[in-house]
Write a protein that holds these residues in place. Structure first.
Motif, short mmCIF file in Angstrom:
data_model
loop_
_atom_site.label_atom_id
_atom_site.label_comp_id
_atom_site.label_asym_id
_atom_site.label_seq_id
_atom_site.Cartn_x
_atom_site.Cartn_y
_atom_site.Cartn_z
N ARG A 43 0.84 -1.21 0.00
CA ARG A 43 0.00 0.00 0.00
C ARG A 43 0.87 1.26 0.00
N ALA A 44 1.96 1.25 0.76
CA ALA A 44 2.85 2.40 0.79
C ALA A 44 3.53 2.60 -0.56
N CYS A 45 3.93 1.51 -1.18
CA CYS A 45 4.57 1.60 -2.50
C CYS A 45 3.58 2.12 -3.55
N ALA A 46 2.33 1.65 -3.48
CA ALA A 46 1.31 2.13 -4.43
C ALA A 46 1.03 3.61 -4.19
N ALA A 47 0.96 4.03 -2.93
CA ALA A 47 0.72 5.44 -2.61
C ALA A 47 1.90 6.28 -3.09
N SER A 52 3.95 10.30 -6.86
CA SER A 52 4.93 10.64 -7.89
C SER A 52 4.25 11.12 -9.16
N THR A 53 3.22 10.41 -9.58
CA THR A 53 2.48 10.80 -10.79
C THR A 53 1.83 12.17 -10.62
N SER A 54 1.24 12.42 -9.47
CA SER A 54 0.57 13.70 -9.23
C SER A 54 1.56 14.87 -9.19
N VAL A 55 2.69 14.67 -8.53
CA VAL A 55 3.70 15.72 -8.45
C VAL A 55 4.24 16.02 -9.85
N GLN A 56 4.48 14.98 -10.63
CA GLN A 56 4.99 15.20 -11.98
C GLN A 56 4.02 15.99 -12.86
N LYS A 57 2.71 15.78 -12.65
CA LYS A 57 1.72 16.56 -13.40
C LYS A 57 1.83 18.04 -13.06
N ALA A 93 6.94 -0.12 13.07
CA ALA A 93 7.35 1.05 13.85
C ALA A 93 8.66 1.64 13.34
N GLN A 94 9.61 0.81 13.01
CA GLN A 94 10.90 1.30 12.54
C GLN A 94 10.75 2.05 11.21
N GLU A 95 10.03 1.47 10.27
CA GLU A 95 9.82 2.12 8.97
C GLU A 95 9.02 3.40 9.15
N ARG A 96 7.98 3.32 9.96
CA ARG A 96 7.11 4.48 10.19
C ARG A 96 7.90 5.62 10.83
N SER A 132 11.51 17.81 -1.77
CA SER A 132 11.12 17.01 -0.59
C SER A 132 10.40 15.74 -1.02
N ALA A 133 9.50 15.87 -1.98
CA ALA A 133 8.76 14.70 -2.46
C ALA A 133 9.72 13.70 -3.10
N SER A 134 10.66 14.18 -3.89
CA SER A 134 11.62 13.28 -4.55
C SER A 134 12.45 12.52 -3.52
N THR A 135 12.88 13.22 -2.47
CA THR A 135 13.65 12.57 -1.42
C THR A 135 12.82 11.50 -0.72
N LEU A 136 11.57 11.86 -0.37
CA LEU A 136 10.68 10.91 0.29
C LEU A 136 10.41 9.70 -0.61
N LEU A 137 10.11 9.96 -1.87
CA LEU A 137 9.81 8.86 -2.79
C LEU A 137 11.01 7.94 -2.97
N SER A 138 12.19 8.53 -3.02
CA SER A 138 13.41 7.73 -3.13
C SER A 138 13.63 6.90 -1.87
N ASP A 139 13.48 7.54 -0.71
CA ASP A 139 13.64 6.81 0.56
C ASP A 139 12.64 5.67 0.69
N LEU A 140 11.40 5.94 0.29
CA LEU A 140 10.38 4.89 0.32
C LEU A 140 10.78 3.73 -0.57
N GLY A 141 11.22 4.06 -1.77
CA GLY A 141 11.62 3.01 -2.70
C GLY A 141 12.77 2.18 -2.17
N THR A 142 13.72 2.83 -1.52
CA THR A 142 14.88 2.14 -0.97
C THR A 142 14.51 1.35 0.28
N ASP A 143 13.85 2.00 1.22
CA ASP A 143 13.51 1.36 2.51
C ASP A 143 12.55 0.19 2.34
N LEU A 144 11.58 0.36 1.45
CA LEU A 144 10.56 -0.67 1.29
C LEU A 144 10.78 -1.57 0.09
#
Length: 147
Positions: A43-47, A52-57, A93-96, A132-144
Motif C-alpha cells: 500500500r505504501a509503494c502504491a501510494a 509521484s504521478t501527481s507531483v509530476q503533473k 514502527a521502525q519504517e514508520r 522534498s517529495a523526490s527525497t521521500l519517494l526515493s527513501d520509500l523506494g529504498t527502505d521498502l
C-alpha cells in the motif's frame, strides 16, 4: 498407435506431466498474489507511485506555464500525500518512525503553498515541494524495496 502416443500433446510432453506443472504454476501465482497484494508495504509503494504521478503533473504544468492547471492539480497532490501518510502509518514502527517526519514535512509544505502570492513564489515553493517529495519517494523506494 500405443496408449502413450495418444496421451501426448503435439509438443511431445505427456499430458500427465504438463497438467501438474500448469497446476503448480497457477497455484504459485495465486499464492503470491494473495500474500503480497495488500500488505502495508504494498500500500505504501502504491501510494508512493500515485504521489509521484501527481507531483509530476504539477511540475509539467508549471514548465509549460499552465499555472492554473498546476494549482488545480495541487488538490490531487494533497490527497495523495494524505493517502501516503495513512499507508506509512500502517508500516512497522521502525519504517514508520523513519518515514513519517518526511511525510509531515511534505504536508506542511503543501499547507504553505496557498501563501505564494506571485508566480515566482509559487515556482519556488513547488520546487521545494518537488525536492522534498523526490527525497521521500526515493527513501520509500529504498527502505521498502518498491519496484
Amino acid at each position: 498407435m500405443t496408449a502413450s502416443h495418444t496421451a501426448r500433446r503435439r509438443s511431445g510432453r505427456p499430458v500427465a506431466v504438463a497438467l501438474p506443472a500448469l497446476t503448480l504454476a497457477l497455484s504459485s501465482a495465486l499464492a503470491l498474489a494473495a500474500c503480497g497484494g495488500d500488505s502495508a508495504t504494498d500500500r505504501a509503494c502504491a501510494a508512493r507511485d500515485d504521489l509521484s504521478t501527481s507531483v509530476q503533473k504539477v511540475i509539467t504544468d508549471l514548465r509549460k506555464g499552465n499555472v492554473g492547471d498546476a494549482r488545480d492539480q495541487l488538490g490531487d497532490v494533497r490527497a495523495k500525500v494524505s493517502a501516503l501518510g495513512d499507508a506509512v502509518g500502517d508500516l512497522s514502527a521502525q519504517e514508520r518512525d523513519r518515514l513519517q517526519p518526511q511525510v509531515t514535512d511534505l504536508q506542511d509544505q503543501l499547507k504553505a503553498l496557498p501563501d505564494a502570492g506571485s508566480l515566482a513564489e509559487l515556482r519556488t515553493a513547488i520546487g521545494r515541494l518537488n525536492t522534498s517529495a523526490s527525497t521521500l519517494l526515493s527513501d520509500l523506494g529504498t527502505d521498502l524495496t518498491c519496484s
